[in-house]
Design a protein around this motif. Structure first.
Motif, PDB file in Angstrom:
ATOM      1  N   HIS A 232       8.023  28.716 -30.713  1.00 41.70           N
ATOM      2  CA  HIS A 232       6.958  29.685 -30.874  1.00 41.70           C
ATOM      3  C   HIS A 232       5.999  29.717 -29.663  1.00 41.70           C
ATOM      4  CE1 HIS A 232       4.234  32.075 -33.131  1.00 41.70           C
ATOM      5  NE2 HIS A 232       3.303  31.150 -33.181  1.00 41.70           N
ATOM      6  N   LEU A 233       5.628  28.528 -29.163  1.00 42.14           N
ATOM      7  CA  LEU A 233       4.714  28.471 -28.014  1.00 42.14           C
ATOM      8  C   LEU A 233       5.383  29.060 -26.779  1.00 42.14           C
ATOM      9  CD1 LEU A 233       3.282  24.863 -28.485  1.00 42.14           C
ATOM     10  CD2 LEU A 233       2.212  27.017 -29.139  1.00 42.14           C
ATOM     11  N   ALA A 234       6.643  28.727 -26.608  1.00 43.26           N
ATOM     12  CA  ALA A 234       7.392  29.224 -25.447  1.00 43.26           C
ATOM     13  C   ALA A 234       7.480  30.747 -25.483  1.00 43.26           C
ATOM     14  CB  ALA A 234       8.788  28.605 -25.437  1.00 43.26           C
ATOM     15  N   GLN A 235       7.775  31.303 -26.636  1.00 44.89           N
ATOM     16  CA  GLN A 235       7.881  32.762 -26.750  1.00 44.89           C
ATOM     17  C   GLN A 235       6.535  33.421 -26.452  1.00 44.89           C
ATOM     18  OE1 GLN A 235       9.888  34.330 -30.254  1.00 44.89           O
ATOM     19  NE2 GLN A 235      11.099  32.467 -30.456  1.00 44.89           N
ATOM     20  N   ALA A 236       5.463  32.853 -27.020  1.00 41.18           N
ATOM     21  CA  ALA A 236       4.133  33.453 -26.827  1.00 41.18           C
ATOM     22  C   ALA A 236       3.735  33.403 -25.351  1.00 41.18           C
ATOM     23  CB  ALA A 236       3.105  32.708 -27.682  1.00 41.18           C
ATOM     24  N   ALA A 237       3.998  32.269 -24.705  1.00 43.96           N
ATOM     25  CA  ALA A 237       3.621  32.134 -23.288  1.00 43.96           C
ATOM     26  C   ALA A 237       4.455  33.060 -22.408  1.00 43.96           C
ATOM     27  CB  ALA A 237       3.792  30.685 -22.837  1.00 43.96           C
ATOM     28  N   ALA A 238       5.721  33.229 -22.746  1.00 42.21           N
ATOM     29  CA  ALA A 238       6.580  34.103 -21.942  1.00 42.21           C
ATOM     30  C   ALA A 238       6.114  35.551 -22.064  1.00 42.21           C
ATOM     31  CB  ALA A 238       8.035  33.955 -22.372  1.00 42.21           C
ATOM     32  N   VAL A 239       5.779  35.974 -23.283  1.00 46.02           N
ATOM     33  CA  VAL A 239       5.279  37.348 -23.478  1.00 46.02           C
ATOM     34  C   VAL A 239       3.969  37.534 -22.692  1.00 46.02           C
ATOM     35  CG1 VAL A 239       4.269  38.933 -25.178  1.00 46.02           C
ATOM     36  CG2 VAL A 239       6.419  37.740 -25.696  1.00 46.02           C
ATOM     37  N   ALA A 240       3.062  36.561 -22.804  1.00 50.58           N
ATOM     38  CA  ALA A 240       1.776  36.673 -22.089  1.00 50.58           C
ATOM     39  C   ALA A 240       2.016  36.712 -20.579  1.00 50.58           C
ATOM     40  CB  ALA A 240       0.869  35.494 -22.457  1.00 50.58           C
ATOM     41  N   SER A 241       3.012  35.965 -20.101  1.00 51.99           N
ATOM     42  CA  SER A 241       3.304  35.950 -18.654  1.00 51.99           C
ATOM     43  C   SER A 241       3.798  37.300 -18.185  1.00 51.99           C
ATOM     44  CB  SER A 241       4.374  34.909 -18.339  1.00 51.99           C
ATOM     45  OG  SER A 241       3.902  33.637 -18.639  1.00 51.99           O
ATOM     46  N   LEU A 242       4.642  37.933 -18.984  1.00 53.50           N
ATOM     47  CA  LEU A 242       5.136  39.253 -18.587  1.00 53.50           C
ATOM     48  C   LEU A 242       3.987  40.248 -18.527  1.00 53.50           C
ATOM     49  CD1 LEU A 242       8.480  39.409 -20.586  1.00 53.50           C
ATOM     50  CD2 LEU A 242       8.235  39.328 -18.100  1.00 53.50           C
ATOM     51  N   ARG A 243       3.010  40.061 -19.417  1.00 54.13           N
ATOM     52  CA  ARG A 243       1.868  40.982 -19.417  1.00 54.13           C
ATOM     53  C   ARG A 243       0.898  40.676 -18.270  1.00 54.13           C
ATOM     54  NH1 ARG A 243       1.407  41.057 -26.001  1.00 54.13           N
ATOM     55  NH2 ARG A 243       3.295  42.297 -26.287  1.00 54.13           N
ATOM     56  N   ALA A 244       1.005  39.481 -17.709  1.00 57.74           N
ATOM     57  CA  ALA A 244       0.121  39.102 -16.584  1.00 57.74           C
ATOM     58  C   ALA A 244       0.917  39.077 -15.283  1.00 57.74           C
ATOM     59  CB  ALA A 244      -0.485  37.731 -16.852  1.00 57.74           C
ATOM     60  N   GLU A 245       1.961  39.891 -15.237  1.00 52.12           N
ATOM     61  CA  GLU A 245       2.907  39.783 -14.124  1.00 52.12           C
ATOM     62  C   GLU A 245       2.240  39.942 -12.749  1.00 52.12           C
ATOM     63  OE1 GLU A 245       6.307  42.459 -14.235  1.00 52.12           O
ATOM     64  OE2 GLU A 245       7.503  40.657 -13.926  1.00 52.12           O
ATOM     65  N   ASP A 246       1.297  40.892 -12.658  1.00 49.40           N
ATOM     66  CA  ASP A 246       0.689  41.125 -11.343  1.00 49.40           C
ATOM     67  C   ASP A 246       0.031  39.858 -10.812  1.00 49.40           C
ATOM     68  OD1 ASP A 246       1.578  43.643 -11.510  1.00 49.40           O
ATOM     69  OD2 ASP A 246      -0.388  44.591 -11.822  1.00 49.40           O
ATOM     70  N   GLU A 247      -0.724  39.197 -11.704  1.00 49.10           N
ATOM     71  CA  GLU A 247      -1.417  37.971 -11.282  1.00 49.10           C
ATOM     72  C   GLU A 247      -0.415  36.887 -10.893  1.00 49.10           C
ATOM     73  OE1 GLU A 247      -5.145  36.678 -13.718  1.00 49.10           O
ATOM     74  OE2 GLU A 247      -3.923  38.012 -14.961  1.00 49.10           O
ATOM     75  N   LEU A 248       0.661  36.791 -11.692  1.00 49.79           N
ATOM     76  CA  LEU A 248       1.652  35.748 -11.408  1.00 49.79           C
ATOM     77  C   LEU A 248       2.377  36.029 -10.099  1.00 49.79           C
ATOM     78  CD1 LEU A 248       2.853  35.164 -15.032  1.00 49.79           C
ATOM     79  CD2 LEU A 248       1.912  33.429 -13.513  1.00 49.79           C
ATOM     80  N   LEU A 249       2.675  37.293  -9.866  1.00 49.67           N
ATOM     81  CA  LEU A 249       3.406  37.612  -8.643  1.00 49.67           C
ATOM     82  C   LEU A 249       2.516  37.451  -7.399  1.00 49.67           C
ATOM     83  CD1 LEU A 249       5.869  40.385  -9.832  1.00 49.67           C
ATOM     84  CD2 LEU A 249       6.191  37.910  -9.701  1.00 49.67           C
ATOM     85  N   ASP A 250       1.210  37.535  -7.609  1.00 50.60           N
ATOM     86  CA  ASP A 250       0.247  37.213  -6.552  1.00 50.60           C
ATOM     87  C   ASP A 250       0.410  35.766  -6.103  1.00 50.60           C
ATOM     88  OD1 ASP A 250      -1.532  39.186  -5.806  1.00 50.60           O
ATOM     89  OD2 ASP A 250      -3.241  37.857  -6.309  1.00 50.60           O
ATOM     90  N   ARG A 251       0.604  34.900  -7.066  1.00 48.15           N
ATOM     91  CA  ARG A 251       0.802  33.476  -6.759  1.00 48.15           C
ATOM     92  C   ARG A 251       2.145  33.256  -6.066  1.00 48.15           C
ATOM     93  NH1 ARG A 251      -1.545  30.129 -11.843  1.00 48.15           N
ATOM     94  NH2 ARG A 251      -3.697  30.724 -11.514  1.00 48.15           N
ATOM     95  N   VAL A 252       3.135  34.033  -6.495  1.00 49.03           N
ATOM     96  CA  VAL A 252       4.442  33.941  -5.846  1.00 49.03           C
ATOM     97  C   VAL A 252       4.285  34.303  -4.367  1.00 49.03           C
ATOM     98  CG1 VAL A 252       6.733  35.003  -5.733  1.00 49.03           C
ATOM     99  CG2 VAL A 252       5.764  34.350  -7.943  1.00 49.03           C
ATOM    100  N   GLU A 253       3.466  35.322  -4.122  1.00 50.12           N
ATOM    101  CA  GLU A 253       3.239  35.761  -2.740  1.00 50.12           C
ATOM    102  C   GLU A 253       2.639  34.627  -1.910  1.00 50.12           C
ATOM    103  OE1 GLU A 253       4.615  38.735  -2.164  1.00 50.12           O
ATOM    104  OE2 GLU A 253       4.268  38.132  -0.085  1.00 50.12           O
ATOM    105  N   ARG A 254       1.758  33.850  -2.533  1.00 48.44           N
ATOM    106  CA  ARG A 254       1.176  32.708  -1.815  1.00 48.44           C
ATOM    107  C   ARG A 254       2.266  31.702  -1.456  1.00 48.44           C
ATOM    108  NH1 ARG A 254      -3.574  30.458  -5.474  1.00 48.44           N
ATOM    109  NH2 ARG A 254      -3.832  32.441  -6.550  1.00 48.44           N
ATOM    110  N   THR A 255       3.167  31.491  -2.390  1.00 52.37           N
ATOM    111  CA  THR A 255       4.266  30.538  -2.128  1.00 52.37           C
ATOM    112  C   THR A 255       5.172  31.066  -1.022  1.00 52.37           C
ATOM    113  OG1 THR A 255       4.165  29.649  -4.359  1.00 52.37           O
ATOM    114  CG2 THR A 255       6.262  29.381  -3.193  1.00 52.37           C
ATOM    115  N   VAL A 256       5.417  32.384  -1.041  1.00 49.64           N
ATOM    116  CA  VAL A 256       6.263  32.978   0.000  1.00 49.64           C
ATOM    117  C   VAL A 256       5.606  32.780   1.374  1.00 49.64           C
ATOM    118  CG1 VAL A 256       7.141  35.182   0.889  1.00 49.64           C
ATOM    119  CG2 VAL A 256       7.414  34.601  -1.536  1.00 49.64           C
TER     120      VAL A 256
END
Ligand code: PMP
Length: 336
Positions: A232-256
């Motif tokens: 249940h926690l994994a599903q909820a966090a994955a859904v929230a991550s997809l909804r926060a994709e822009d912010e997460l991909l910003d962090r990916v950009e930092r890693t790149v």
């Protein structure tokens, strides 16, 4: 592992160095109030979010307990004793372990200059081959195969073989010629794409991965899943991550960006480093591998050594990367 100045830098598992987003921890806190209930075993909300995100029908999506869990399920579904599972080597270390667990025979084709040799891979397919893994970008080298060669390879693979495009590091790819597997699988019933929330989305501890493939493949994954494996926690966090994709991909950009800086610094220091499209770099060190990993460990930096071959070093935060670069600089020898 702590170095002389009290530092502990973990660059051994290709994790996301950044803390979960506040919106993800809030979703986890909300979901925590319902852990007395079983999770939705069909992960319907997450499946629907993924289908919408990738523009595919929901019956083309299957989620699992990490992409490694899905790999195990795929092998369980298709690999009977006597079957062969084919992949390049060196690649992701779970491939041989899971193939053997399933009773299938692992068959490997060496990388050529750290890159998948797709001609040799196609030539190694037999009537007994059930599955081919193509890890793109490849773990641990970070190298990629590009669209023209990959589609030519897919066109050569006979129908009885399932090609699994393992794209665990896809979000870090910046080379425009590297195809998105989700575009390639359409029209190819024997091709499926494997992705994960463990890397770019920073949820390695929660174990969520997913497959995008034709309904018969997605169905095989659903059928072989241990009931409720994606909690249940994994599903909820994955859904929230997809909804926060822009912010997460910003962090990916930092890693790149950091990846570019780390590789340039290593090259300037005299190291040989293959171009990488993932969140790690590969140093072929041969017999120096163990000494290198030990020297770095003594400086508080853990990397992933592959005995006698080389070391894979994840891209961390800028400070972590500086600690790695300083420790690598102090190592008395170079590779090449
Ligand atoms: N595929 C590749 C190529 C990987 O490197 C990894 C993780 N190291 C995985 C799959 C598995 O990821 P997870 O099970 O965390 O989704």
């Amino acid at each position: 592992m702590v170095g002389p100045d009290g530092r502990s830098v973990k660059l051994s598992s290709n994790e996301n160095p950044y803390d979960p987003l506040p919106s993800v921890t809030a979703a986890l806190a909300a979901a925590a109030t319902e852990v007395n209930r079983y999770p939705d075993t069909g992960a319907e909300e997450l499946t629907a979010e993924l289908a919408a995100r990738f523009g595919v029908p929901a019956e083309h999506v299957a989620v699992g307990a990490g992409s490694v869990g899905i790999l195990q399920q795929l092998l369980e579904a298709t690999a009977e004793p006597g079957a062969e599972v084919l992949y390049a080597w060196r690649s992701f270390e779970a491939y041989p372990l899971l193939a053997e667990l399933s009773g299938a025979a692992p068959v490997t084709v060496p990388l050529a200059d750290e890159v998948h040799d797709l001609d040799a891979l196609a030539a190694a397919i037999t009537e007994r081959t059930r599955m081919v893994f193509v890890c793109n970008p490849n773990n641990p080298t970070g190298t990629v195969v590009r669209e023209a060669e990959l589609t030519a390879f897919l066109d050569r693979v006979p129908d009885h073989v399932l090609v699994v495009l393992d794209e665990a590091y896809r979000e870090y790819v910046r080379d425009a010629e590297v195809p998105d597997g989700v575009r390639l699988y359409a029209g190819r019933p024997n091709v499926a794409v494997l992705r994960t929330f463990s890397k770019a989305y920073g949820l390695a501890g929660l174990r969520v991965g997913f497959l995008i493939g034709h309904p018969h493949v997605a169905r095989a994954v659903r059928k072989t899943m241990v009931p409720f494996a994606v909690n249940h926690l994994a599903q909820a966090a994955a859904v929230a991550s997809l909804r926060a994709e822009d912010e997460l991909l910003d962090r990916v950009e930092r890693t790149v960006k950091e990846r570019g800086r780390v590789r340039e610094a290593l090259l300037a220091d005299g190291w040989t480093v293959p171009p990488t499209e993932a969140n790690f770099v590969w140093l072929r060190l041969g017999e120096d591998t163990a000494a290198f990993a030990e020297a770095l460990a003594a400086a508080g930096v853990s990397v992933r050594p592959f005995a006698g071959e080389g070391a894979r070093v994840s891209i961390g935060s800028p400070e972590e990367n500086d600690a790695f670069l300083a420790a690598a600089r102090a190592f008395p020898r170079r590779n090449g």
